[in-house]
Design an enzyme around this catalytic site. Structure first.
Site, PDB file in Angstrom:
ATOM      1  N   ASP A 323      20.541 185.768  49.505  1.00 67.90           N
ATOM      2  CA  ASP A 323      19.146 186.050  49.879  1.00 67.90           C
ATOM      3  C   ASP A 323      19.105 185.868  51.384  1.00 67.90           C
ATOM      4  OD1 ASP A 323      16.363 186.388  49.872  1.00 67.90           O
ATOM      5  OD2 ASP A 323      15.961 184.302  49.375  1.00 67.90           O
ATOM      6  N   HIS A 324      17.969 185.614  51.953  1.00 63.90           N
ATOM      7  CA  HIS A 324      17.876 185.248  53.366  1.00 63.90           C
ATOM      8  C   HIS A 324      17.229 183.880  53.460  1.00 63.90           C
ATOM      9  CE1 HIS A 324      17.793 189.814  53.870  1.00 63.90           C
ATOM     10  NE2 HIS A 324      18.956 189.404  54.314  1.00 63.90           N
ATOM     11  N   ASN A 477      13.179 186.305  48.499  1.00 57.30           N
ATOM     12  CA  ASN A 477      13.136 187.334  47.445  1.00 57.30           C
ATOM     13  C   ASN A 477      13.946 188.574  47.788  1.00 57.30           C
ATOM     14  OD1 ASN A 477      11.186 185.558  46.372  1.00 57.30           O
ATOM     15  ND2 ASN A 477       9.589 186.609  47.509  1.00 57.30           N
ATOM     16  N   HIS A 478      14.884 188.447  48.706  1.00 52.38           N
ATOM     17  CA  HIS A 478      15.760 189.579  49.038  1.00 52.38           C
ATOM     18  C   HIS A 478      17.084 189.355  48.302  1.00 52.38           C
ATOM     19  CE1 HIS A 478      13.337 189.408  53.042  1.00 52.38           C
ATOM     20  NE2 HIS A 478      12.639 189.943  52.062  1.00 52.38           N
ATOM     21  N   ILE A 479      17.029 189.525  46.987  1.00 48.35           N
ATOM     22  CA  ILE A 479      18.124 189.088  46.130  1.00 48.35           C
ATOM     23  C   ILE A 479      19.287 190.072  46.217  1.00 48.35           C
ATOM     24  CG2 ILE A 479      18.772 188.485  43.774  1.00 48.35           C
ATOM     25  CD1 ILE A 479      15.597 188.174  43.391  1.00 48.35           C
TER      26      ILE A 479
END
Lengths: 544, 477
Positions: A323-324, A477-479
């Site tokens: 993710d980030h 939420n940048h999976i």
């Protein structure tokens, strides 16, 4: 065991942005498509209503999940309070508390629409900087698909503005950027002399009427829901696919996958909400359930021929979860900023997206969060025990002066950052919850020291008081990761076309394929990779 | 209004009126340069509205499907292509087609082509138009699809009798010496090139304009072309001249927004007409004999509405309740679907970007079709390079799809709170507007059953006649 069987050329599991856009592409090109989603249909008007009726406390905490009620047969995450769906463990467990939505349309029902292209170096991180992994696809190969996705989504971007670094383009963005609101303007002006270039974020949000949808007017409500449809949602792809004959089946929870002697996928089986079982048969199957549900399903569907899980001969399914990891900061600025004019996210400092330092520590993106401060201002003012005019004045003051900024870090894939099926927790259908163990790693921690300095410098420059910085890493939420792409079937799950190494007729259209997280939102890259997978599927079925 | 609309599957009340959804095409780029008289007339007559196939269609190359109750009528290629267009037409042949509806090969044109109006064009204007078509329009060698209506409408020759019986074709316009030059110019433009009456004048059973109801308002497919006579209540008599002109040139005033076919007329044609010509049209419309409408007691724009602020108590009571999809409450649906733009009080935004629904001609009409059609199909209007778009809420909407009951509930909420409280909407009315309005009696001729019945009835009558005659002959013997 199956009560009924439905057949199509292609079955797609997951009606989020990737599955829906792919379904549209395939249906438009003449294939019959069944699009399954575990969750229900969702309606904008209902979501708007749910959001309006939410308690102020939830709004002040940026609760974007409650307007999308989780259903027992397909639970998704909600942390207000934590419903325990996604179990997170490890030293940075807090950084993997992802927000996801199940249901037709998926998680892009709520997002800021940020639609970046990754940089060419993001695709060759290992060869350029000696860390992480390379994608199995190059920037040049994906460029036309980036553009196709941008056209489909309606992405506005800073046409005519030179931004370094940025991804090279063959065509301009379909729409020009919108002007900054007062908050983004002031922030840009203040950081400029400090050497930070704060520039417009490309976003799938209409700066003029596009695709029958209106122009954004800055409701500042992208999350949890754009009330007027000016922003792109994955559900548009599903609806368009339906018009081309695709069949959408909501509330269909896939739980098993049948394979034949050649390890082709023969059928999938899904539960309806009452646990009635149904079978779908196709020539090609796609799982597009993104980075958490895709590996979860592959592990869940292990069978005799694939005892470690479907597509998992490499043992890489569920590993390399990325993710980030973010650091958030909030403060009261000296000058009134008036966050909230325009959309929730308009600009970003991208000076640190790339550079030689990436061999040592993580690249970052620094941003200004333009979400209106009124809910938080109101809760804070109330907690101060104020009443009457003093209360009004304090709400107004905090609404004007409140600032949120953040730094997001790229993270390296690590096999121990892993998703497994929970042994203890199961949902109403008896399907195990996903469990993720997460450690952001030294690469991020080293970078985060500098990120904190950047944020502190900016807060000082804005005359910040009441400065608060998160002491832990936050999720974004940048999976990505999870079902990683690669050339070697021994250490990757899919090839450059998102085709699984193990099963010739199974594709995984998800951000899980992304081999490096980069610094920016993963959505556009996932969508572009999925459209590219579409060409492989069309090649198989139309000419194969 | 200049033309009618063709939303998905829309059937027109009559088939005389063309219906492009076409947005302003790139073809109008050359409308910016100093233009010839013929070019100006082509814009004033809105040829491209039908003869260009939508946004991406080639200029005047035809192919646009005009949905009529009898079936699709395809517009033809009117570029000077010798093979597929009108490149071989002489001036006389051109005049015959435009003013008389007769093709070069002698075939009758379907009256989707408003030659009844165009027959008023003067010889000089016909010549100027001809020059423009032959010398300025780029020829495009591209065939247009063939129109094939079902029997009996496939018999084009029958139109000859129709034209004659209804005096469709008139003589070129001759100035009326009792009026000044401006009035005459206005009447010429209104009745001739701009062909306003093709939409705004209702039609008789055979679909010819009803002279006694000149410009008194008519249903056009899904939309309503309102009464534009000088009647101060039912018509536009109470509008200021400035407002009328602003409306025609921009599609927007404080009280009115052009939508549907009228938005197209503004977009493709009126916005390019000279201020002097617009003033002439307005001056002429002022003198059109007033025609009142039963039940219309106040001008459309004058409905003040009742304030309807957001009801927090009611909203709280709804919390966590059942899905909006199952509610028929107009108030609830309005808040969820409409209020984000038009606001809870219906007054839109202060700058008018989102129009007020209070004192608005769309919500103030006794006939609510324009309101229903605006909700179903939205508003889409490009003027002066700026596109205004309200999304539609029909089955094609990406923003929000609403069913007939929901739209009826919203429309009734809007009418009772912000608009004409005398008007009301049923789900059935929404269904009809969605489908393109009611069927025209004459179109039923295309129904084989109806036709067969008529033919059978005819045979019975014929048989009776023959018997009667034989009997008569016999008796004479």
């Amino acid at each position: 065991m199956a009560q009924d069987t439905q057949t199509a050329d292609v079955v797609i599991v997951g009606a989020g942005i990737c599955g829906s856009m792919l379904a549209h592409k395939l249906a438009r090109n003449g294939l019959s498509v069944i699009l399954l989603d575990a969750g229900p249909h969702r309606d904008r008007d209902q979501i708007v209503e749910n959001w309006r009726n939410m308690p102020p406390h939830n709004k002040s905490e940026y609760d974007y999940a409650t307007p999308y009620p989780s259903v027992p047969w397909a639970p998704h995450t909600n942390y207000f309070p934590d419903n325990g769906y996604l179990i997170v463990k490890g030293p940075d467990a807090s950084a993997y508390r992802q927000g996801i939505i199940k249901g037709v349309g998926g998680t892009t029902w709520h997002w800021a629409g940020s639609s970046w292209r990754y940089l060419p170096n993001d695709f060759r991180l290992k060869s350029t900087y000696g860390v992480g992994r390379d994608y199995a696809v190059s920037y040049d190969e994906i460029e036309p698909y980036y553009y196709a996705a941008e056209l489909e989504m309606g992405v506005k971007g800073p046409n005519g503005q030179e931004i370094i670094p940025s991804a090279p383009r063959k065509n301009p963005w379909p729409m020009d950027s919108m002007p900054f609101g007062p908050g983004d303007r002031l922030f840009t002006d203040i950081v400029k002399p400090m050497g930070y270039d704060n520039t417009p974020v490309p976003q799938a949000r209409n700066s003029r009427p596009y695709d029958g949808r209106p122009q954004c007017v800055g409701n500042n409500n992208c999350m949890p829901i754009c009330p007027i449809g000016a922003m792109y949602h994955g559900v548009y792809g599903a609806w368009k696919a339906e018009r081309h004959g695709a069949k959408i089946i909501a509330n269909a929870v896939v739980y098993s996958i049948e394979t034949d002697g050649k390890n082709n996928i023969v059928a999938m089986n899904y539960y309806d909400p009452d646990k009635g079982s149904h079978r779908v048969v196709a020539r090609t199957f796609v799982i597009a359930a993104n980075g958490i549900e895709t590996p979860k399903l592959l592990l869940l569907a292990a069978n005799d021929r694939n005892p470690n899980g479907i597509a998992n001969s490499s043992d890489q399914v569920g590993r390399n979860m990325m993710d980030h990891p973010g650091i958030g900061m909030s403060f009261q600025s000296a000058e009134p900023v008036w966050a909230g004019g325009g959309s929730v996210q308009m600009s970003s400092i991208t000076n640190f997206r790339d550079g030689d330092f990436r061999s040592e520590y993580a690249a970052i993106q620094i941003g200004y969060n333009n979400t209106a401060q009124n809910s938080r201002a109101g809760m804070k003012a109330l907690s101060m025990g104020l009443v009457g005019k003093k209360l009004d004045d304090e709400i107004r003051r905090r609404t004007a002066h409140g600032v949120d900024i953040y730094a997001n870090h790229e993270v390296l894939p690590h096999p121990d950052n892993r998703l497994v099926l929970s042994k203890e927790h199961k949902d109403a259908l008896g399907i195990p919850h996903p469990e993720v163990t997460y450690d952001v790693g030294e690469y991020v921690r080293k970078s985060a020291v500098l990120s904190r300095q950047h944020l502190m410098k900016i807060a000082k420059a804005m005359g910040g008081t009441e400065i608060e910085m998160s002491s832990f890493f936050t999720p974004n939420n940048h999976i990505t990761g999870g079902t990683m792409m690669g050339h070697d079937p021994k250490d990757s799950v899919v090839d450059s076309w998102l085709r699984t190494h193990d099963h010739p007729n199974l594709f995984l259209a998800t951000g899980g394929a992304m081999a490096a997280s980069g610094t920016v939102n993963s959505t556009l890259t996932m969508a572009a990779l999925s459209l590219r997978a579409g060409d492989a599927i069309l090649g198989d079925l139309k000419h194969g | 209004m200049k033309k009618s609309v063709s939303k998905a599957g829309a059937s027109l009340r009559h088939f005389l009126l063309a219906a492009p959804l076409a947005l302003l095409g790139p073809s109008f780029a050359h409308a910016q340069a100093p233009m010839s008289r013929g070019h100006y007339l082509a814009i004033a007559s809105d040829c491209a509205a039908c003869h260009t196939n939508g946004r991406d269609g080639a200029y005047l190359a035809g192919g646009y499907a005009i949905q009529s109750p009898m079936g699709a009528i395809y517009s033809t290629n009117i570029t000077p292509s010798k093979q597929f267009g009108i490149g071989n037409y002489s001036l006389e042949e051109f005049a015959q087609a435009v003013r008389h509806g007769v093709r070069r090969d002698g075939a009758q044109l379907y009256p989707a082509m408003p030659y009844g109006s165009f027959s008023l064009l003067t010889d000089a204007d016909i010549a100027a138009l001809y020059d423009y078509f032959m010398h300025e329009v780029p020829p495009l060698d591209q065939p247009s699809p063939k129109t094939s209506l079902p029997f009996p409408f496939s018999v084009r020759a029958s139109l000859w009798g129709w034209k004659l019986a209804n005096s469709i074709v008139q003589s070129p316009y001759v100035a009326d010496p009792r009026h000044d030059a401006q009035w005459n110019r206005g009447k010429y433009l209104t009745d001739g090139p701009a062909h306003c009456g093709e939409c705004h004048t209702p039609r008789n059973l055979s679909l010819a304009p009803k002279a006694s109801a000149y410009l008194a308002g008519a249903d056009i497919g899904s939309w309503r072309a309102p009464n534009i006579t000088s009647d101060p209540v039912a018509g536009i008599g109470a509008w200021s001249a400035q407002e009328l002109q602003e409306y025609l040139q921009t599609g927007k005033t404080v009280h009115a927004r052009a939508a549907g076919p009228m938005a197209e007329a503004v977009e493709h044609s009126f916005q390019y007409l000279s201020p002097a010509d617009m003033a002439a049209i307005v001056a002429y419309l002022r003198t059109v004999p007033p025609i009142a409408e039963p039940g219309v007691t106040a001008p459309n724009f004058s409905h003040g509405g009742t304030p309807a602020p957001f009801d927090y108590g009611a909203a709280n009571a709804r919390r966590d309740q059942s899905l909006l999809a199952s509610t028929a409450s107009g108030a609830v649906l309005y808040e969820a679907v409409c209020a984000s733009c038009h606001h809870s009080d219906g007054k839109g935004t202060a700058d008018g970007y989102y129009p007020s629904l209070v004192g608005n001609t769309t919500t103030g009409q006794r006939n609510p079709n324009d309101l229903i059609a605006s909700i179903l199909f939205g508003v889409d209007r490009s003027v002066n390079g700026h596109q205004v778009l309200m999304p539609g809420f029909d089955g094609n909407s990406l923003v929000q799809q609403l069913d007939d009951q929901q739209i009826a509930s919203i429309a009734n909420y809007v009418l009772t709170h912000f608009g004409n409280a005398q008007a009301s909407v049923t789900p059935k009315a929404v269904a009809m507007v969605r489908a393109g309005s009611s069927q025209v009696p004459i179109a039923k001729l295309a129904d084989p059953k109806v036709l067969a019945a008529l033919v059978l009835a005819g045979l019975v009558v014929l048989g009776a006649l023959v018997l009667a005659i034989r009997f008569a002959i016999k008796s004479r013997r």
